[in-house]
Design an enzyme around this catalytic site. Structure first.
Site, PDB file in Angstrom:
ATOM      1  N   ALA A   1     -13.355 -43.095 -18.428  1.00  0.00           N
ATOM      2  CA  ALA A   1     -14.324 -43.945 -19.367  1.00  0.00           C
ATOM      3  C   ALA A   1     -15.793 -43.142 -19.168  1.00  0.00           C
ATOM      4  O   ALA A   1     -16.447 -43.175 -20.125  1.00  0.00           O
ATOM      5  CB  ALA A   1     -14.492 -45.339 -18.900  1.00  0.00           C
ATOM      6  N   THR A   2     -15.732 -42.443 -18.100  1.00  0.00           N
ATOM      7  CA  THR A   2     -17.337 -41.798 -17.977  1.00  0.00           C
ATOM      8  C   THR A   2     -17.370 -40.719 -18.987  1.00  0.00           C
ATOM      9  O   THR A   2     -18.265 -40.689 -19.689  1.00  0.00           O
ATOM     10  CB  THR A   2     -17.185 -41.149 -16.514  1.00  0.00           C
TER      11      THR A   2
ATOM     12  N   ASN B   1     -19.274 -54.552 -15.142  1.00  0.00           N
ATOM     13  CA  ASN B   1     -18.273 -54.444 -14.149  1.00  0.00           C
ATOM     14  C   ASN B   1     -18.702 -55.009 -12.727  1.00  0.00           C
ATOM     15  O   ASN B   1     -18.059 -55.075 -11.689  1.00  0.00           O
ATOM     16  CB  ASN B   1     -18.297 -52.819 -13.751  1.00  0.00           C
TER      17      ASN B   1
ATOM     18  N   HIS C   1      -7.370 -46.484 -15.250  1.00  0.00           N
ATOM     19  CA  HIS C   1      -7.162 -47.169 -13.979  1.00  0.00           C
ATOM     20  C   HIS C   1      -7.597 -48.323 -13.535  1.00  0.00           C
ATOM     21  O   HIS C   1      -7.459 -48.909 -12.332  1.00  0.00           O
ATOM     22  CB  HIS C   1      -7.618 -45.813 -12.944  1.00  0.00           C
TER      23      HIS C   1
ATOM     24  N   THR D   1      -5.978 -28.776 -22.445  1.00  0.00           N
ATOM     25  CA  THR D   1      -4.441 -29.176 -22.574  1.00  0.00           C
ATOM     26  C   THR D   1      -4.395 -30.600 -22.335  1.00  0.00           C
ATOM     27  O   THR D   1      -5.137 -31.088 -21.180  1.00  0.00           O
ATOM     28  CB  THR D   1      -3.656 -28.561 -21.397  1.00  0.00           C
TER      29      THR D   1
ATOM     30  N   CYS E   1     -18.455 -47.488  -8.046  1.00  0.00           N
ATOM     31  CA  CYS E   1     -18.835 -45.977  -8.452  1.00  0.00           C
ATOM     32  C   CYS E   1     -20.238 -45.567  -8.178  1.00  0.00           C
ATOM     33  O   CYS E   1     -20.341 -44.473  -8.126  1.00  0.00           O
ATOM     34  CB  CYS E   1     -18.967 -46.033  -9.991  1.00  0.00           C
TER      35      CYS E   1
END
Ligand code: PMP
Length: 420
Positions: A103-104, A187, A237, A276, A362
């Site tokens: 998400a960052t 959050n 996650h 990739t 975080c």
């Protein structure tokens, strides 16, 4: 000497071939009877998710960009399946799903991708963006960088519950406002922003709306057909998928949102996000999304009940405790609790067996005070004595009882500081 070196390797849990010894690694990982209540920081990978991912590390190792052989085709079809599963979770079309590293990255890309697109089309066009002072740091820091580069940004103050008022956003609109970016579910305190009303405001004024939905997707119903956000970031996650995978949803019609690539290279993800693809991770995110779609409603109801149970028990056991955040507009799993008699400096180690978070995980590692609680007008002392409890699929009533017993001990223990 050689013996000593070998001995220290063993003590560190490193086998002589360099791999960590399993037993010790597990011992270090967590203590018996420890209670994890930090699901907003991260969740364990669901065992079905893990099983779905496993073949893509080994036998099915192909690169989805290899268009000329079966290894590549197999990987490509696994990615497409995952794209469909993720799209279904949020009511999107598969081609509106762009895989990222989390998400960052999705937040950085949504904001800078739009800014650079506008600038590329009209270098002299002024750009104004509205956001809030209670966003995740991946939005706040990106917008601060944009400010330093000449973009006008206003951070709307949130109220004492952590919520933005649509009327405040409206007052700050300018003729050149191009984007609103507001977190869906906070959050740290679990407060919900009025995203639906903000979407209406954005539509009326022909402005784009981005939302950081990392704590919303998979936890509350998110349907981009119903609440028509233009850009939506989220992460695997937080929904029992693997770390290092996320998504940026980019609306493809009504309106068609166009943003610039932010990682240039081989042209993966329809030329917008090169590199990739992380196939096992993406497969895991797909499976996690599929499971979340199936159990979202029942799990949400279960967690609502657990939260009520938590609040009632907290009230009776620690009556002086207070809840930070909105009384009704909030996510079921998150409780930010102020414990007036809890002073972290006097309770070092007291939280060892309880996995909760002081402020945002975080931001941990740095000892800065929670910017969200600050934005809500809380004092330094109040912030220091606040902790975030976030429940998940494995949380039980018994764990809540034990957690509250630990919190009670902490908030009544008048230990002397180890620094005395
Ligand atoms: N936004 C919010 C609201 C979050 O809670 C988090 C994770 N703490 C992020 C963004 C960053 O997500 P990721 O770890 O996938 O980069």
């Amino acid at each position: 000497m050689v013996f000593r070196i070998l001995h220290s390797f063993r003590l560190l849990g490193i086998a002589l071939d360099g791999t960590p010894r399993r037993g010790l690694a597990l011992n270090l990982a967590m203590k018996k009877n420890a209670i994890y209540l930090d699901y907003n920081a991260t969740t364990p990978v669901d065992s079905q998710v893990f099983a779905a991912m496993e073949p893509y590390f080994k036998d099915l190792f192909g690169n989805p960009s290899s268009a000329s052989h079966q290894w590549g085709w197999t990987a490509e079809s696994a990615v497409q399946k995952a794209r469909n599963q993720v799209a279904r979770l949020i009511g999107a079309a598969p081609q509106e799903i762009y895989f990222t590293s989390g998400a960052t990255e999705a937040n950085n890309w949504a904001l800078f991708g739009l800014i650079t697109k506008i600038k590329a089309e009209n270098p002299n066009a002024p750009i104004h963006i509205l956001s809030s002072n209670a966003e995740h740091s991946s939005v706040l820091q990106t917008l601060k960088m944009a400010q330093a580069l000449g973009v006008e940004v206003d951070f709307v103050p949130v109220d004492s519950t952590g919520r933005v008022a649509v009327s405040d956003v409206k007052k700050l609109l300018k003729p050149h406002t191009k984007l609103l970016s507001f977190i869906w579910v906070n959050n740290e305190v679990g407060t919900l922003n009025p995203i639906s009303e903000l979407v209406e405001l954005a539509k009326e004024n022909k402005i784009y709306l981005h939302t950081d939905g990392t704590q919303a997707v998979g936890k509350i119903p998110v349907d981009v057909q119903n609440i028509e956000v233009d850009l939506l970031s989220f992460s695997a996650h937080k929904i029992y998928g693997p770390k290092g995978v996320g998504v940026l949803y980019i609306r493809s019609k009504n309106p068609k949102v166009q943003i610039n690539a932010h990682i240039m290279g081989g042209g993966q993800e329809r030329g917008l996000r090169s590199g990739t693809l992380n196939v096992p991770g993406i497969v895991g995110m797909g499976k996690a999304a599929e499971i979340a779609s199936e159990i979202l409603v029942s799990e949400n109801e279960r967690q609502e009940k657990l939260r009520s149970y938590f609040c009632d028990l907290l009230k009776s056991e620690i009556p002086e405790a207070q809840i930070n955040g909105h009384p009704t507009e909030r996510a079921a799993n998150t409780l930010n609790i102020y414990l007036p008699d809890y002073h972290p400096s006097q309770s070092l180690g007291g939280l060892q067996n309880l996995g909760v978070s002081a402020g945002s995980a975080c931001a941990s590692g740095s000892v800065s005070l929670s910017h969200v609680l600050k934005a809500m007008g809380k004092s330094e002392a109040h912030i220091e004595s606040s902790i975030r409890v976030s429940m998940g699929r494995e949380t039980t009533q018994e764990e809540i009882q034990e957690a509250i017993a630990i919190l009670k001990k902490l908030s009544t223990a008048k230990e002397t500081s180890v620094f005395n």
